[in-house]
Design a protein around this motif. Structure first.
Motif, mmCIF file in Angstrom:
data_model
loop_
_atom_site.group_PDB
_atom_site.id
_atom_site.type_symbol
_atom_site.label_atom_id
_atom_site.label_comp_id
_atom_site.label_asym_id
_atom_site.label_seq_id
_atom_site.Cartn_x
_atom_site.Cartn_y
_atom_site.Cartn_z
ATOM 1 N N GLY A 191 0.825 -1.217 0.000
ATOM 2 C CA GLY A 191 0.000 0.000 0.000
ATOM 3 C C GLY A 191 0.849 1.252 0.000
ATOM 4 O O GLY A 191 0.552 2.226 -0.697
ATOM 5 N N LEU A 192 1.925 1.240 0.773
ATOM 6 C CA LEU A 192 2.824 2.386 0.825
ATOM 7 C C LEU A 192 3.514 2.592 -0.522
ATOM 8 O O LEU A 192 3.618 3.724 -1.006
ATOM 9 N N SER A 193 3.958 1.523 -1.127
ATOM 10 C CA SER A 193 4.606 1.615 -2.444
ATOM 11 C C SER A 193 3.631 2.150 -3.493
ATOM 12 O O SER A 193 4.013 2.960 -4.343
ATOM 13 N N THR A 194 2.397 1.699 -3.448
ATOM 14 C CA THR A 194 1.387 2.178 -4.385
ATOM 15 C C THR A 194 1.135 3.662 -4.192
ATOM 16 O O THR A 194 1.042 4.422 -5.154
ATOM 17 N N PHE A 195 1.052 4.106 -2.953
ATOM 18 C CA PHE A 195 0.829 5.517 -2.658
ATOM 19 C C PHE A 195 1.988 6.371 -3.170
ATOM 20 O O PHE A 195 1.772 7.417 -3.784
ATOM 21 N N VAL A 196 3.206 5.924 -2.944
ATOM 22 C CA VAL A 196 4.383 6.658 -3.428
ATOM 23 C C VAL A 196 4.367 6.735 -4.948
ATOM 24 O O VAL A 196 4.650 7.788 -5.532
ATOM 25 N N ALA A 197 4.019 5.646 -5.617
ATOM 26 C CA ALA A 197 3.950 5.642 -7.082
ATOM 27 C C ALA A 197 2.880 6.598 -7.590
ATOM 28 O O ALA A 197 3.091 7.305 -8.585
ATOM 29 N N ILE A 198 1.746 6.664 -6.919
ATOM 30 C CA ILE A 198 0.675 7.584 -7.309
ATOM 31 C C ILE A 198 1.138 9.027 -7.172
ATOM 32 O O ILE A 198 0.910 9.856 -8.061
ATOM 33 N N VAL A 199 1.805 9.335 -6.069
ATOM 34 C CA VAL A 199 2.304 10.697 -5.846
ATOM 35 C C VAL A 199 3.312 11.082 -6.926
ATOM 36 O O VAL A 199 3.261 12.189 -7.464
ATOM 37 N N ILE A 200 4.209 10.178 -7.263
ATOM 38 C CA ILE A 200 5.199 10.460 -8.304
ATOM 39 C C ILE A 200 4.513 10.684 -9.650
ATOM 40 O O ILE A 200 4.851 11.628 -10.379
ATOM 41 N N CYS A 201 3.553 9.846 -9.995
ATOM 42 C CA CYS A 201 2.844 9.982 -11.277
ATOM 43 C C CYS A 201 2.085 11.310 -11.361
ATOM 44 O O CYS A 201 2.139 11.996 -12.383
ATOM 45 N N VAL A 202 1.398 11.663 -10.303
ATOM 46 C CA VAL A 202 0.666 12.936 -10.295
ATOM 47 C C VAL A 202 1.647 14.100 -10.399
ATOM 48 O O VAL A 202 1.404 15.063 -11.132
ATOM 49 N N GLY A 203 2.755 14.020 -9.687
ATOM 50 C CA GLY A 203 3.768 15.075 -9.766
ATOM 51 C C GLY A 203 4.311 15.245 -11.169
ATOM 52 O O GLY A 203 4.467 16.368 -11.665
ATOM 53 N N VAL A 204 4.602 14.144 -11.843
ATOM 54 C CA VAL A 204 5.108 14.204 -13.217
ATOM 55 C C VAL A 204 4.065 14.818 -14.142
ATOM 56 O O VAL A 204 4.390 15.642 -15.011
ATOM 57 N N LEU A 205 2.813 14.453 -13.968
ATOM 58 C CA LEU A 205 1.754 15.022 -14.810
ATOM 59 C C LEU A 205 1.599 16.525 -14.584
ATOM 60 O O LEU A 205 1.436 17.294 -15.536
#
Length: 56
Positions: free
Chosen positions: A26-40
Motif C-alpha cells: 500500500g505504501l509503495s502504491t501511494f508513493v507511485a501515485i504521488v510520483i505519477c501525479v507530480g510528473v503530470l
C-alpha cells in the motif's frame, strides 16, 4: 526467509514479493501515485509555458 515449510520455488502458487502481508504494498502504491501525479502536473506546467511562447 522463505514463508513456506519447504524452501523450494515449486511450492509457490501465486504472486510473491517482498513486503507481502505488511503495509509495504500500500505504501509503495501511494508513493507511485504521488510520483505519477507530480510528473503530470510538472509536465502540464512546462507544456503550457512552451505553448504560450507560440500563441503570441
Amino acid at each position: 526467509m522463505f514463508p513456506y515449510e519447504e524452501a523450494s520455488w515449486s511450492v509457490v502458487d501465486g504472486a510473491m514479493f517482498m513486503g507481502w502481508g505488511t503495509s509495504l504494498p500500500g505504501l509503495s502504491t501511494f508513493v507511485a501515485i504521488v510520483i505519477c501525479v507530480g510528473v503530470l502536473v510538472i509536465g502540464q506546467r512546462t507544456e503550457t509555458q512552451k505553448t504560450k511562447k507560440f500563441d503570441k
